[in-house]
Scaffold this motif. Structure first.
Motif, PDB file in Angstrom:
ATOM      1  N   UNK A  34       0.841  -1.191   0.000  1.00 24.52           N
ATOM      2  CA  UNK A  34       0.000   0.000   0.000  1.00 24.52           C
ATOM      3  C   UNK A  34       0.871   1.234   0.000  1.00 24.52           C
ATOM      4  N   UNK A  35       0.457   2.236  -0.754  1.00 22.12           N
ATOM      5  CA  UNK A  35       1.141   3.529  -0.766  1.00 22.12           C
ATOM      6  C   UNK A  35       0.097   4.637  -0.726  1.00 22.12           C
ATOM      7  N   UNK A  36       0.326   5.605   0.136  1.00 22.59           N
ATOM      8  CA  UNK A  36      -0.500   6.813   0.195  1.00 22.59           C
ATOM      9  C   UNK A  36       0.345   7.913  -0.430  1.00 22.59           C
ATOM     10  N   UNK A  37      -0.104   8.476  -1.542  1.00 19.60           N
ATOM     11  CA  UNK A  37       0.721   9.443  -2.262  1.00 19.60           C
ATOM     12  C   UNK A  37       0.975  10.708  -1.452  1.00 19.60           C
ATOM     13  N   UNK A  38       0.024  11.131  -0.625  1.00 20.27           N
ATOM     14  CA  UNK A  38       0.261  12.302   0.221  1.00 20.27           C
ATOM     15  C   UNK A  38       1.325  12.000   1.270  1.00 20.27           C
ATOM     16  N   UNK A  39       1.279  10.826   1.886  1.00 21.42           N
ATOM     17  CA  UNK A  39       2.307  10.436   2.856  1.00 21.42           C
ATOM     18  C   UNK A  39       3.651  10.282   2.156  1.00 21.42           C
ATOM     19  N   UNK A  40       3.631   9.768   0.936  1.00 19.74           N
ATOM     20  CA  UNK A  40       4.869   9.627   0.155  1.00 19.74           C
ATOM     21  C   UNK A  40       5.476  11.002  -0.124  1.00 19.74           C
ATOM     22  N   UNK A  41       4.624  11.989  -0.382  1.00 18.87           N
ATOM     23  CA  UNK A  41       5.101  13.358  -0.581  1.00 18.87           C
ATOM     24  C   UNK A  41       5.896  13.812   0.638  1.00 18.87           C
ATOM     25  N   UNK A 123      -1.854  18.286   6.150  1.00 19.62           N
ATOM     26  CA  UNK A 123      -1.974  17.383   5.009  1.00 19.62           C
ATOM     27  C   UNK A 123      -3.174  17.701   4.135  1.00 19.62           C
ATOM     28  N   UNK A 124      -4.124  18.455   4.664  1.00 18.06           N
ATOM     29  CA  UNK A 124      -5.325  18.801   3.901  1.00 18.06           C
ATOM     30  C   UNK A 124      -5.560  20.311   3.976  1.00 18.06           C
ATOM     31  N   UNK A 125      -4.636  21.099   3.429  1.00 21.05           N
ATOM     32  CA  UNK A 125      -4.838  22.555   3.503  1.00 21.05           C
ATOM     33  C   UNK A 125      -6.041  22.985   2.670  1.00 21.05           C
TER      34      UNK A 125
END
Length: 174
Positions: A34-41, A123-125
């Motif tokens: 699993x990969x979360x692209x925001x966490x990867x950022x 993470x959610x501006x």
């Protein structure tokens, strides 16, 4: 699109639609990474989305997001939760279309409720100067046609266990 062990599964949809929550559960059930692209950022850049947006603006974030998606797309067999705006760039849509795309739908009232419960501004501006509910409605109006154009399946907003069961049934069609 036939689903193979190498096919990436991308979860798309607005902020707070449940992409990360469902993605983790789906990856576990399927035995996939699993990969979360925001966490990867955050991991790659060493800063929050909000920090980059405050310093350089949304366009800079979208370019960084595209780089992360491009790198992620070189891997095989992932379940990936994307950021809500990943669909805005044509090159991202082309990359997503090479995998199996699942659109997590949610009513604006439900999204607002979830965002108010867990604002997570780093993470959610905010995307606009509008109030939260108005921002959600405006953002969905812009992005939903893109979500729908990419989606191999649309997942209704349900409790996560129901969404997981629905998703697993939908995947059997591929």
């Amino acid at each position: 699109m036939p689903l193979s062990e190498e096919t990436n599964i991308y979860l798309i949809g607005p902020r707070a639609s449940g992409k990360t929550t469902l993605g983790k559960r789906l990856a576990e059930r399927l035995g996939r990474p699993f990969v979360d692209l925001d966490a990867q950022f955050v991991a790659v850049r060493g800063e929050t989305i909000a920090a980059l947006v405050a310093r350089e603006g949304w366009d800079a974030f979208r370019l960084a997001e595209a780089e992360i998606l491009a790198e992620t797309a070189t891997q095989k067999g992932l379940v990936a939760a994307t950021g809500g705006g990943v669909v805005l760039m044509p090159e991202n849509r082309a990359r997503l279309a090479k995998g199996l795309v699942l659109y997590l739908q949610a009513h604006p009232d439900r999204l607002a409720e979830r965002l108010m419960a867990d604002l997570n501004a780093e993470q959610r501006p905010n995307l606009t100067e509008l109030g939260l509910k108005e921002e959600i409605v405006a953002t969905l109006a812009e992005r939903e046609p893109l979500y729908l154009s990419l989606a191999h399946a649309c997942l209704p907003d349900r409790p996560v266990d129901e969404m997981l069961d629905y998703t697993l049934r939908a995947l059997k069609m591929f």
